[in-house]
Design a protein around this motif. Structure first.
Motif, mmCIF file in Angstrom:
data_model
loop_
_atom_site.group_PDB
_atom_site.id
_atom_site.type_symbol
_atom_site.label_atom_id
_atom_site.label_comp_id
_atom_site.label_asym_id
_atom_site.label_seq_id
_atom_site.Cartn_x
_atom_site.Cartn_y
_atom_site.Cartn_z
ATOM 1 N N LEU A 228 0.863 -1.183 0.000
ATOM 2 C CA LEU A 228 0.000 0.000 0.000
ATOM 3 C C LEU A 228 0.897 1.229 0.000
ATOM 4 O O LEU A 228 1.522 1.569 1.000
ATOM 5 C CB LEU A 228 -0.915 -0.005 1.223
ATOM 6 N N LEU A 237 -7.218 0.381 -5.514
ATOM 7 C CA LEU A 237 -7.624 -0.635 -4.559
ATOM 8 C C LEU A 237 -8.732 -1.535 -5.111
ATOM 9 O O LEU A 237 -8.787 -2.728 -4.813
ATOM 10 C CB LEU A 237 -8.087 0.031 -3.253
ATOM 11 N N LEU A 250 -1.296 -8.050 2.420
ATOM 12 C CA LEU A 250 -1.444 -6.606 2.309
ATOM 13 C C LEU A 250 -0.442 -5.942 3.244
ATOM 14 O O LEU A 250 -0.502 -6.136 4.467
ATOM 15 C CB LEU A 250 -2.871 -6.206 2.681
ATOM 16 N N VAL A 271 -0.348 -0.687 -4.521
ATOM 17 C CA VAL A 271 -1.778 -0.372 -4.500
ATOM 18 C C VAL A 271 -2.011 0.979 -3.840
ATOM 19 O O VAL A 271 -1.390 1.294 -2.819
ATOM 20 C CB VAL A 271 -2.554 -1.465 -3.727
ATOM 21 N N ILE A 273 -5.144 3.863 -2.576
ATOM 22 C CA ILE A 273 -6.562 4.115 -2.305
ATOM 23 C C ILE A 273 -6.938 5.405 -3.023
ATOM 24 O O ILE A 273 -6.339 6.456 -2.766
ATOM 25 C CB ILE A 273 -6.808 4.266 -0.791
ATOM 26 N N ALA A 287 -6.239 3.689 6.585
ATOM 27 C CA ALA A 287 -5.969 3.044 5.305
ATOM 28 C C ALA A 287 -6.160 1.537 5.394
ATOM 29 O O ALA A 287 -6.677 0.898 4.469
ATOM 30 C CB ALA A 287 -4.547 3.363 4.849
ATOM 31 N N SER A 288 -5.755 0.953 6.522
ATOM 32 C CA SER A 288 -5.922 -0.491 6.680
ATOM 33 C C SER A 288 -7.398 -0.870 6.722
ATOM 34 O O SER A 288 -7.812 -1.872 6.120
ATOM 35 C CB SER A 288 -5.217 -0.974 7.952
ATOM 36 N N THR A 291 -8.838 -0.755 3.241
ATOM 37 C CA THR A 291 -8.301 -1.864 2.447
ATOM 38 C C THR A 291 -8.944 -3.190 2.863
ATOM 39 O O THR A 291 -9.326 -3.995 2.000
ATOM 40 C CB THR A 291 -6.771 -1.961 2.636
ATOM 41 N N GLU A 294 -12.480 -3.505 1.487
ATOM 42 C CA GLU A 294 -12.556 -3.749 0.051
ATOM 43 C C GLU A 294 -12.120 -5.162 -0.324
ATOM 44 O O GLU A 294 -12.734 -5.787 -1.196
ATOM 45 C CB GLU A 294 -11.677 -2.737 -0.681
ATOM 46 N N LEU A 295 -11.093 -5.675 0.333
ATOM 47 C CA LEU A 295 -10.478 -6.924 -0.135
ATOM 48 C C LEU A 295 -10.760 -8.159 0.706
ATOM 49 O O LEU A 295 -10.388 -9.260 0.331
ATOM 50 C CB LEU A 295 -8.959 -6.750 -0.267
#
Length: 297
Positions: A228, A237, A250, A271, A273, A287-288, A291, A294-295
């Motif tokens: 990231l 992302l 990640l 990656v 965002i 940010a975590s 992420t 989304e994943l």
């Protein structure tokens, strides 16, 4: 077991709570003797559910009744026959402890667990995912998501990342040699005890073990790696190819500087965002969470 009343924090039996530094509690020279401090009923109960072994308890008289069931559970989990010492001290004394106002009246010293290797941990993740799929009567889709924390030094951020990892379905967390200790008192508190729910271990013991050796270990285990980071060749992302990866690690970097250049160059993906209003990045904890949402769905 009867409670042990103490008048003040000068009692040497309370060293773990009042005088030992986090480094001394961790006891690198003799890891099997290391301990950590869990604060509040919820955190202590999650620690017990995670198999942690209590060493002693420190609490105020005001919480004897409301924490009775928790103390009972602590005594049942004690490894020694005859229970463990339950110290009771005046609230004005415990307020001298940094952050005690946030502990809700009870502290528990616990034995540090022996951490598994990365390979052992991710094998357990596979077994647990397969077990859950079988219990639900559905095939295991093979999707695995682990978070790697590189050099994150703020204990609040580490605790917040663990809480997001637990809430949003991350399978495991790996911390690099330069990352702060997830069992540091503040990290445990901020995580609300989820550090005992999300499987985790260290990926390497010294700076020589990361990033090259650590990334190689992940690759050998079948994981694609995603850094990231802000980069000209980064993908968004929401990229479909990223989401399609069965096993994905990640990787999040330290506050301010972010991931090292060597880490970014060694990963399969870089990656980003997508941002609006000219904002270039988010705090690593935020940010975590984005992420993971989304994943890891």
């Amino acid at each position: 077991m009867p409670y042990i009343e103490v008048d003040n924090l000068d009692d040497p039996r309370l060293d773990a709570y009042a005088r030992l530094t986090e480094a001394q509690l961790r006891n690198r020279l003799e890891p099997e003797k290391g301990i950590f401090i869990a604060e509040s009923i919820k955190v202590i109960e999650r620690a017990l559910a995670g198999g942690m072994q209590p060493v002693s308890v420190l609490m105020t008289p005001e919480w004897l009744e409301s924490a009775a069931s928790t103390v009972d559970a602590i005594e049942k989990a004690a490894p020694e026959e005859g229970g463990i010492p339950i110290f009771v001290a005046p609230e004005n004394e415990l307020k001298k402890l940094t952050g005690f106002a946030l502990t809700r009246g009870i502290l528990c010293a616990m034995r540090r667990p022996v951490l598994p290797s990365v390979e052992e941990l991710l094998d357990r993740v596979d077994e647990e995912r397969q077990r859950k799929a079988q219990a639900c009567g559905i095939p295991d889709d093979g999707r695995r998501r682990v978070a790697v924390l590189e050099g994150i030094v703020d204990h609040t951020n580490v605790g917040a990342i663990f809480r997001s990892a637990a809430a949003l379905g991350v399978d495991a967390v790996l911390v690099t040699p330069t990352c702060c200790d997830p069992l540091y008192r503040r990290a445990v508190r901020v995580s609300m005890g989820t550090v005992f729910q999300v499987p985790w271990t260290r990926i390497g013991e010294s700076v020589r073990d990361w990033p090259a050796a650590g990334l190689a270990r992940l690759e050998a285990l079948g994981y694609k790696t995603a850094a990231l980071a802000l980069s000209d060749d980064s993908i968004a992302l929401g990229d479909e190819g990223l989401a399609a990866c069965e096993k994905l690690a990640l990787i999040f970097g330290t506050e301010g500087d972010g991931l090292s250049r060597k880490t970014i160059e060694g990963c399969n993906y870089t990656v980003r965002i997508p941002m609006m209003h000219g904002v270039d990045s988010l705090n690593v904890a935020a940010a975590s969470a984005v992420t993971f949402w989304e994943l890891c769905r």
